[in-house]
Each structure stands twice: as C-alpha cells, then as structure tokens.
Design a protein around this motif. Structure first.
Motif, PDB file in Angstrom:
ATOM      1  N   UNK A  16       0.811  -1.212   0.000  1.00  0.00           N
ATOM      2  CA  UNK A  16       0.000   0.000   0.000  1.00  0.00           C
ATOM      3  C   UNK A  16       0.844   1.260   0.000  1.00  0.00           C
ATOM      4  N   UNK A  17       1.932   1.252   0.762  1.00  0.00           N
ATOM      5  CA  UNK A  17       2.840   2.400   0.797  1.00  0.00           C
ATOM      6  C   UNK A  17       3.502   2.608  -0.564  1.00  0.00           C
ATOM      7  N   UNK A  18       3.907   1.515  -1.191  1.00  0.00           N
ATOM      8  CA  UNK A  18       4.558   1.604  -2.491  1.00  0.00           C
ATOM      9  C   UNK A  18       3.587   2.109  -3.557  1.00  0.00           C
ATOM     10  N   UNK A  19       2.336   1.741  -3.435  1.00  0.00           N
ATOM     11  CA  UNK A  19       1.319   2.230  -4.360  1.00  0.00           C
ATOM     12  C   UNK A  19       1.191   3.750  -4.257  1.00  0.00           C
ATOM     13  N   UNK A  20       1.201   4.272  -3.020  1.00  0.00           N
ATOM     14  CA  UNK A  20       1.146   5.729  -2.836  1.00  0.00           C
ATOM     15  C   UNK A  20       2.359   6.390  -3.483  1.00  0.00           C
ATOM     16  N   UNK A  21       3.532   5.794  -3.310  1.00  0.00           N
ATOM     17  CA  UNK A  21       4.753   6.346  -3.912  1.00  0.00           C
ATOM     18  C   UNK A  21       4.677   6.327  -5.432  1.00  0.00           C
ATOM     19  N   UNK A  22       4.116   5.247  -5.970  1.00  0.00           N
ATOM     20  CA  UNK A  22       3.980   5.137  -7.421  1.00  0.00           C
ATOM     21  C   UNK A  22       2.954   6.127  -7.954  1.00  0.00           C
ATOM     22  N   UNK A  23       1.898   6.358  -7.185  1.00  0.00           N
ATOM     23  CA  UNK A  23       0.828   7.261  -7.619  1.00  0.00           C
ATOM     24  C   UNK A  23       1.357   8.636  -7.993  1.00  0.00           C
ATOM     25  N   UNK A  24       2.324   9.126  -7.212  1.00  0.00           N
ATOM     26  CA  UNK A  24       2.780  10.493  -7.437  1.00  0.00           C
ATOM     27  C   UNK A  24       3.472  10.627  -8.794  1.00  0.00           C
ATOM     28  N   UNK A  25       4.148   9.568  -9.259  1.00  0.00           N
ATOM     29  CA  UNK A  25       4.826   9.617 -10.554  1.00  0.00           C
ATOM     30  C   UNK A  25       3.809   9.562 -11.686  1.00  0.00           C
ATOM     31  N   UNK A  26       2.903   8.597 -11.630  1.00  0.00           N
ATOM     32  CA  UNK A  26       1.936   8.413 -12.712  1.00  0.00           C
ATOM     33  C   UNK A  26       0.906   9.532 -12.712  1.00  0.00           C
ATOM     34  N   UNK A  27       0.498   9.962 -11.517  1.00  0.00           N
ATOM     35  CA  UNK A  27      -0.500  11.019 -11.390  1.00  0.00           C
ATOM     36  C   UNK A  27      -0.060  12.280 -12.112  1.00  0.00           C
ATOM     37  N   UNK A  28       1.200  12.647 -11.947  1.00  0.00           N
ATOM     38  CA  UNK A  28       1.688  13.882 -12.545  1.00  0.00           C
ATOM     39  C   UNK A  28       1.616  13.848 -14.064  1.00  0.00           C
ATOM     40  N   UNK A  29       1.985  12.721 -14.652  1.00  0.00           N
ATOM     41  CA  UNK A  29       1.983  12.647 -16.112  1.00  0.00           C
ATOM     42  C   UNK A  29       0.581  12.619 -16.688  1.00  0.00           C
ATOM     43  N   UNK A  30      -0.366  11.997 -15.997  1.00  0.00           N
ATOM     44  CA  UNK A  30      -1.740  11.985 -16.498  1.00  0.00           C
ATOM     45  C   UNK A  30      -2.403  13.346 -16.315  1.00  0.00           C
ATOM     46  N   UNK A  31      -2.055  14.049 -15.226  1.00  0.00           N
ATOM     47  CA  UNK A  31      -2.558  15.418 -15.037  1.00  0.00           C
ATOM     48  C   UNK A  31      -2.058  16.311 -16.165  1.00  0.00           C
ATOM     49  N   UNK A  32      -0.806  16.137 -16.550  1.00  0.00           N
ATOM     50  CA  UNK A  32      -0.210  16.983 -17.579  1.00  0.00           C
ATOM     51  C   UNK A  32      -0.956  16.861 -18.904  1.00  0.00           C
ATOM     52  N   UNK A  33      -1.512  15.681 -19.202  1.00  0.00           N
ATOM     53  CA  UNK A  33      -2.227  15.493 -20.465  1.00  0.00           C
ATOM     54  C   UNK A  33      -3.384  16.474 -20.620  1.00  0.00           C
ATOM     55  N   UNK A  34      -4.160  16.685 -19.560  1.00  0.00           N
ATOM     56  CA  UNK A  34      -5.306  17.598 -19.673  1.00  0.00           C
ATOM     57  C   UNK A  34      -4.892  19.052 -19.509  1.00  0.00           C
ATOM     58  N   UNK A  35      -3.673  19.292 -19.031  1.00  0.00           N
ATOM     59  CA  UNK A  35      -3.214  20.664 -18.826  1.00  0.00           C
ATOM     60  C   UNK A  35      -2.512  21.240 -20.047  1.00  0.00           C
ATOM     61  N   UNK A  36      -2.268  20.418 -21.071  1.00  0.00           N
ATOM     62  CA  UNK A  36      -1.465  20.883 -22.203  1.00  0.00           C
ATOM     63  C   UNK A  36      -2.117  22.046 -22.938  1.00  0.00           C
ATOM     64  N   UNK A  37      -3.446  21.993 -23.127  1.00  0.00           N
ATOM     65  CA  UNK A  37      -4.120  23.096 -23.815  1.00  0.00           C
ATOM     66  C   UNK A  37      -3.940  24.398 -23.051  1.00  0.00           C
ATOM     67  N   UNK A  38      -4.082  24.350 -21.718  1.00  0.00           N
ATOM     68  CA  UNK A  38      -3.945  25.552 -20.894  1.00  0.00           C
ATOM     69  C   UNK A  38      -2.518  26.068 -20.928  1.00  0.00           C
ATOM     70  N   UNK A  39      -1.533  25.174 -20.854  1.00  0.00           N
ATOM     71  CA  UNK A  39      -0.128  25.589 -20.902  1.00  0.00           C
ATOM     72  C   UNK A  39       0.210  26.221 -22.249  1.00  0.00           C
ATOM     73  N   UNK A  40      -0.482  25.767 -23.316  1.00  0.00           N
ATOM     74  CA  UNK A  40      -0.244  26.329 -24.646  1.00  0.00           C
ATOM     75  C   UNK A  40      -0.875  27.712 -24.813  1.00  0.00           C
ATOM     76  N   UNK A  41      -1.807  28.076 -23.947  1.00  0.00           N
ATOM     77  CA  UNK A  41      -2.495  29.359 -24.038  1.00  0.00           C
ATOM     78  C   UNK A  41      -1.559  30.491 -23.611  1.00  0.00           C
ATOM     79  N   UNK A  42      -1.350  31.514 -24.478  1.00  0.00           N
ATOM     80  CA  UNK A  42      -0.426  32.608 -24.120  1.00  0.00           C
ATOM     81  C   UNK A  42      -0.892  33.412 -22.912  1.00  0.00           C
ATOM     82  N   UNK A  43      -2.210  33.481 -22.654  1.00  0.00           N
ATOM     83  CA  UNK A  43      -2.724  34.276 -21.545  1.00  0.00           C
ATOM     84  C   UNK A  43      -2.861  33.459 -20.266  1.00  0.00           C
TER      85      UNK A  43
END
Length: 519
Positions: A16-43
């Motif tokens: 269970x502890x290792x799963x939490x540690x793994x979550x932080x790595x995978x979570x960040x990359x999946x979050x980034x997928x939906x944030x790409x449009x916003x990051x591309x926005x100049x404003x």
C-alpha cells in the motif's frame, strides 16, 4: 502441504505504501495530459508550442529513462528504501519548480528534474515488492501494483481538470506535494531497507551514452515533425548520431563486467518478448493519450475536467482487470493473455481510424477507451512478472530498471514519433486552407490545432473559417496517427505469440527473502 511463505510479515501494508509512492509519478503525467491546452495558451498558460509541449513530456521521460539503469543498480547497492525517499524528496522540489515556471524553457528544465526524482522512485517500488513478497505471491502483488497505475490514470485527469477550473495551471504540479509528504512518512515508518549483498560497480560511462543517444534520437524526431523539413541536417544528423551512440552503448555494455544494462538478459525469450511487449504497448498508448487530450478539448470542446472524466473508462478498465491478470495467466498462460491484451489495444486504436470523427457519440469513444484500458491491463502485469521472475531477488533493482526503462523509452518515442506524424499531417492538411493568408500567419496557424484556434481568435471574422478547417485537419491527422499506433500494437501481439512462453513459469523458490533491516 505448501511451504511457509518467505514474504515479509507486513508485506501487504508495504505494498500500500509503495502504491502511494507510485501514484505520485503516474499522477503527474496523467494530469499533464489535460493541462497541455492551458499551458499552450499565451494568456492563461505559458504560450508553449506543440514542440515545447512534447519536450515538457520528453525532458522528464528522457532523464527518467537514462537514469533508471544507474538508480536501479544504486538502489541494490546502497538500499532501495534510501533511493525511494531520495526520489520522493527530489520529485517534490521539482514539482514546486514546475508549478512556478515563468516560461516553457523553465518548465522543461523543471520537468527534467522531476524525471531525476521519478527515476529513483519507480525501480525502488518494484524491486521492494520483489523482495518483500514470496515468489508465489509476487504475480498478484505486481497485478495490484499495475492496477494502481490505472487508479492514477483515473484520478489524474479528473483532479487536473478540477484544478484548472478553479486555479492557475501551476496547481497541477503543486498537488504532488501533499502526496509526497504522506508517502515519505509512510515509507520511513513501514518499508524495510534491503540491498544486494554482492553489489556491482556503477556503469557511469554506459549511462552517459544512453542519455546522449536517446536525447539526440528523440530531439531529431521532434524537430523534424515541428519544422516539416526532414531533409535538414539538424534532423537527420541528430537522429543518425543518436542511433550510432545507442549502437555503441549496446556494444560497450556487452564487453564490460559491470554493465548498466546486461544485454545478455535478452537471450532469454521470456525476458526479451516481455520487455518488447511493454515498450510497444506504451509506444502506442502514450501517443494516443497525447492527441486524445487535444481531440477532446479542441475538436469536441470539452473542459479540462470533462476531458479527465472521459478518460475514466480507460483508467477504470486497468483498475478492474490488472489485479485479475495473474489468475488468467495461471489458467491460460502468459502468451495467450498478453496476445489478447495487445490485440484489444490494436482493435481500440483501429476504432480511432474508422469510427471516431468530429461528431462521434461520446459513449462510443468511452467504449473504445475502455477496450484499450482492458487490453493494457492484460499486457503490463504478466510481462512485468515475466521480467522479474527471470532474475533472483538480489538483482530486483536491475530487473525493475530494465522493465521501467523500456516502458518509458517506448512512451517517449510514442509521443515523439506519433506527435511528429500528427504535426506533419496537420500541417499538410491545413496548407490549402491558408493560401489566402500572409506567410507569417500561415506558418503560425499550421503549427498545431491550438495555434490555429489562437490565430482565428486574433484576426476576427476572417478567421472563422479556420476553426472547422482546423478540426477537420486534426481528425484526419489523428486517423493517421491511430493507424500507426494500431500497427505497433499488432506488432507487439505478434512478438508475444512468437517468443513469450505459452505456459505459466513457476518461479524459482528462494529460501529466505534478502532483507537487510538497518533501521
């Protein structure tokens, strides 16, 4: 009567502890997928180009993949618990730097530092599992470990979308910090230290070769897709240099007695077919996730939160089926399970080619995502178990490093190759719609669908016609990319059928787990 288990008494809590540690790595990359449009926005974001968005992903992945060899071996030498805690702390610091980046260049650099931390986290989690679990329970534990990836894939886009609706884009990185704090405390309290009693030397030169080769190779591909000119020296020259350096890396690793990657491992059909399936599966999946976020947000007009929710079927299927894969392997064999899984991935990707367009009912898309997720859930756990079962426990860090490196390199190349193909086809399709515009407008508007939308908004009524043209061109480019990804998945299925053993392999029994408690 079955022999008594050799696993750690608190092995399931540790998992269970290792799963939490793994979550932080995978979570960040999946979050980034939906944030790409916003990051591309100049404003609202940083005004990142498509090439810069790809490098925001690949800077992380290339550092991650290049250092996995070293950190896998280093964890075996100095202690996996130490490496895990170090990785979590570095990842947290880099997350803060990413959140407050002032331009795309700073974000790319901060993401590279996150890759450094992730490279210490990922192999440590899998090698600790191999050490604290009896070989008879390892496949089940790895199924749970892989299922947690599905959980992170499910949580990431939803959390990312919710954050983007209420906070600035940097919040998608800042969310990592509380998870890391919880993870570090839990690791310190529960996870035992373990290491290899006979560690080898660290292959510094080999690691440097792998980093240089991968960076040049992927940089050339991204540059070619971004510029549309594959004949220029900067493109083919860097690709050729990357290939030559990687070839030199393989030759060097064969000749030294302490290789970062023991290429002799690939003589084992079980090992080589398993890592090939992992790499090909992630090549296809990461490329599709990259264009999927743009399709949902730009072409279909969904918000970041809605986009995250629409990715739930893909993630949910992994969460449901990954823990069940060990039982399927026992019943049908790894070859059958993995081949069916790769075939399901190929079917889902083919659906993008033939039935997904600008007006496809959203339930159809969700069904396709679910099928793809179910396929991935029956590829990753059995192939990971095949890799780990090929090595003794004391070399778990090496096996974990190889498995995760191939996965990350496959994902990086998927984003680079398929992202470049997407850019190239999109540019060609938009050319006929931009002939009436000045050269500077044509160049910017054809870069990506996000750039087309931005140009259309700036030039007023004259740009209204660009929106449907951009949507049509993107869907056409998406079809080409999906066809390429489906072909790769089918190639993976053929590799599994040809080389992966057809019957379950009984792992070698180890009398006692090699655990060195230094607490």
């Amino acid at each position: 009567m079955d022999a008594p288990t050799t696993g750690h008494p608190q092995r399931w809590k540790i998992l269970g502890v290792l799963v939490v540690s793994l979550l932080v790595v995978v979570l960040d990359n999946t979050i980034l997928n939906v944030a790409m449009k916003t990051i591309a926005d100049p404003k609202a974001g940083l005004g990142a180009s498509q090439s810069q968005l790809e490098w925001a992903i690949n800077s992380y992945t290339l550092v991650f993949a290049g250092l996995l060899f070293t950190f896998g071996v280093l964890g075996d030498r100095i202690g996996r618990k130490r490496m895990l805690v170090t990785g979590l702390v570095v990842f947290g610091i880099a997350s803060l730097a990413s959140a407050y980046a002032q331009d795309p260049g700073q974000l790319i650099a901060a993401r590279a530092l996150m890759g450094f931390g992730g490279a210490a986290i990922m192999p440590a989690t899998l090698s600790i599992i191999s050490n604290v679990f009896d070989p008879r329970e390892r496949a089940k534990a790895i199924g749970v470990w892989a299922g947690s990836v599905g959980l992170a894939v499910a949580i990431g886009p939803v959390v990312g979308g919710a954050l983007l609706e209420h906070f600035w884009w940097g919040s998608v990185f800042l969310i990592n910090v509380p998870i890391i704090v919880v993870g570090v405390i839990a690791v310190l309290l529960l996870v035992p230290e373990s290491k290899d009693p006979k560690p080898g030397k660290i292959d510094v030169f080999g690691v440097l070769l792998s980093i240089a080769g991968l960076t040049l190779f992927v940089y050339g591909i991204i540059t070619g897709g971004d510029s549309g000119d594959w004949a220029q020296l900067e493109v083919w020259g860097t690709i050729a240099a990357g290939v030559l350096i990687l070839a030199g890396f393989v030759l060097y690793e064969r000749r030294i007695d302490h290789p970062a990657l023991d290429v002799k491992l690939f003589r084992d059909p079980r090992f080589s077919a398993a890592v090939a399936a992992v790499g090909l599966a992630f090549f296809a999946a990461m490329g599709v996730m990259f264009f999927g976020a743009f399709y949902l947000q730009m072409v279909r007009g969904y918000s970041p939160l809605e986009t995250g929710l629409l990715f739930l079927p893909f993630a949910g299927a992994q969460l449901i089926f990954a823990p069940q894969s060990a039982g399927l392997v026992k019943k049908f064999g790894a070859k059958a399970v993995c081949a069916v899984g790769m075939a399901l991935v190929a079917v889902a990707l083919s659906a993008f080619v033939f039935i997904i367009d600008e007006n496809t009912p959203i339930w159809v898309l969700c069904t396709v995502f679910f099928i793809q997720g179910a396929g991935m859930a029956n590829v990753i756990p059995p192939t990971t178990e095949a890799v780990m079962a090929s090595l003794p426990r004391e070399k778990a860090g090496v096996g974990s490093a190889v498995n995760n490196t191939i996965r990350q390199v496959g994902g990086a190349l998927g984003v680079a190759v398929l992202g470049s193909l997407l850019s190239q086809v999109y540019r060609d399709q938009m050319a006929s719609h931009l002939v009436a515009f000045p050269e500077n407008v044509r160049h910017v508007a054809s870069e990506s669908i996000a750039a087309t939308y931005a140009v259309a908004a700036k030039i007023g009524p004259a740009g209204n016609a660009l929106i449907p043209a951009g949507n049509e061109s993107f869907v056409h480019a998406m079809h080409w990319v999906a066809a390429g990804a489906a072909s790769v998945a089918l190639l993976g299925a053929l590799a599994v059928l040809r080389w992966l053993p057809g019957r379950p392999v009984t792992p070698v029994q180890v009398a006692e787990p090699e655990l060195v408690d230094v607490s």
